[in-house]
Design an enzyme around this catalytic site. Structure first.
Site, short mmCIF file in Angstrom:
data_model
loop_
_atom_site.label_atom_id
_atom_site.label_comp_id
_atom_site.label_asym_id
_atom_site.label_seq_id
_atom_site.Cartn_x
_atom_site.Cartn_y
_atom_site.Cartn_z
N CYS A 95 41.74 38.60 38.15
CA CYS A 95 42.64 40.06 38.15
C CYS A 95 42.49 40.48 36.69
O CYS A 95 42.50 41.80 36.86
CB CYS A 95 43.87 39.90 38.99
SG CYS A 95 43.78 39.10 40.33
N HIS A 347 42.20 47.26 44.26
CA HIS A 347 42.13 46.20 43.03
C HIS A 347 40.84 45.58 43.35
O HIS A 347 40.46 44.51 43.70
CB HIS A 347 43.44 45.32 43.57
CG HIS A 347 43.41 44.05 42.54
ND1 HIS A 347 42.91 44.27 41.22
CD2 HIS A 347 43.88 43.01 42.66
CE1 HIS A 347 43.01 43.17 40.58
NE2 HIS A 347 43.76 42.14 41.52
N CYS A 377 49.53 40.44 37.25
CA CYS A 377 49.65 39.18 37.53
C CYS A 377 47.98 38.78 37.65
O CYS A 377 46.95 39.64 37.94
CB CYS A 377 50.19 38.88 38.87
SG CYS A 377 49.51 39.76 40.24
#
Length: 391
Positions: A95, A347, A377
């Site tokens: 991520c 995302h 995160c």
């Protein structure tokens, strides 16, 4: 403000409109083409920058296969005005990939290994699914909780540990859509969205200059009606309080303060510190807390010095504990994700790190803040953070 020659400054930022991965605007656009479009348009917008000066194109991308394989940074760069003499690399920190791309460029500039970099990232989750080609090691469960690879269950765990209720999560999800819709109506995304051609729901080609992921008709009642997405027996995390699966790309031009001064360019911000940190994979969503604390310490700042924060909204059940332990939960409405977040915008893994950082810089520019933090995160238990000062 006095800058040192090797300080790292952000010159400009742009991103694609965020598209739904299922039948969305980017369904007929390849990941390399999305990336190349952004790079080309951002360089055109900053015509004082000679593309031949670009030392390296550093691009975040998580699932590096199919159209995203074989070093998509180079594949995209070859489709732009950047000459073949400039280099390119693709990086993955899941991520946090494109924030890692920013950090890699910054570290090169700080150590006099280049002056001008193009960084960013992409993920076309409609063309390359999240689990395509992934083969996790079955022995990993001897070293970390077996469910650690299921991000939604780690969010359930973190939310339960911190006493986060379903109602709190639904309110946070609603807030994301409301703020993103408000930002769209007020033109707050105008400077960051670079329009792109795509296809509407009827299959007609059109130019998109807005995010199709925002749901302005979202209500607390509609969110409350959703079933748990990951733990059907007693779970609280739903699709409405999780980041959307979307397609998108983001891009920044980054350079040394000296080179920006030589070119007569007014930067958006300077990087004051960077950090990464690890946490137990079972509570991967907690990573922004130690990463942000480490970055603040390196910058000689406290959380009270920070005017605005962009926290990637992987899950409401993850974001709320992070804000609580960073001691900004009571300041959320004044400081955090003022234009919404990934629950509304999505995302796309490789895109998000540069996306939230660029959105932060625009929030700071529009609201007059001095210091900002972007943090997120990372799957399997990491966090990453960057502290910026507006120039």
């Amino acid at each position: 403000m006095s800058l040192n020659p090797r300080d790292v400054v952000i010159v400009d930022f742009g991103r694609t409109p965020m598209g739904r991965s299922k039948g969305g605007m980017h369904r007929n656009t390849r990941a390399e083409d999305m990336s190349a479009h952004l790079i080309s348009k951002l360089l055109e917008r900053n015509n004082k920058v000679d593309p031949a000066e670009v030392e390296d194109v550093i691009w975040g991308c998580v699932n590096q296969t199919l159209e995203q394989g074989w070093n998509i940074a180079r594949m995209a760069s070859l489709l732009t005005q950047i000459p073949h003499t400039s280099a390119a690399q693709t990086v993955s920190r899941l991520c946090g990939s494109s924030m890692s791309a920013l950090h890699t460029a910054a570290q090169a500039i700080m150590t006099n290994n280049g002056d001008v970099f193009v960084i960013g990232g992409v993920e076309h989750m409609g063309h390359v699914s999240m689990m395509h080609g992934v083969d996790p090691n079955p022995h990993m469960s001897l070293h970390a909780a077996k469910a650690s690879g299921m991000m939604g269950l780690t969010a359930e765990m973190l939310g339960k540990m911190h006493g986060i209720t379903r109602e709190q999560q639904d309110a946070f999800g609603l807030r994301s859509h409301q703020l993103a819709h408000k930002a769209t109506l007020e033109g707050k995304f105008k400077d960051e969205i670079i329009p792109m051609q795509g296809y509407d729901e009827n299959g007609f080609l059109k130019v998109f200059d807005y995010d199709e992921t925002i749901r302005p008709d979202t209500t607390l009642e509609s969110l409350a009606a959703l079933k748990p997405a990951f733990n059907p027996k007693g779970g609280t995390v739903t699709a409405g309080t999780s980041s959307q699966i979307t397609d998108g790309a983001s891009c920044m031009i980054v350079m040394s303060a000296q080179r920006a001064q030589d070119l007569g360019i007014q930067p958006l911000a300077v990087i004051r510190s960077m950090a990464v940190a690890g946490v137990d994979p079972a509570i991967m969503g907690y990573g922004p807390v130690p990463a942000t604390q480490k970055a603040l310490k390196r910058a000689g700042l406290t959380i009270a010095d920070i005017d605005f924060i962009e926290l990637n909204e992987a899950f409401a059940a993850q974001a709320l504990p992070v804000l609580k332990d960073l001691k900004v939960l009571d300041k959320m409405n004044e400081k955090v994700n003022l234009h919404g977040g990934a629950i509304a915008l999505g995302h796309p893994f490789g895109c998000s790190g540069a996306r939230i950082s660029g959105t932060l810089l625009n929030v700071m520019k529009q609201n007059g803040g001095t210091f900002g933090v972007s943090t997120m995160c990372i799957g399997l238990g990491q966090g990453i953070a960057t502290v910026f000062e507006r120039v």
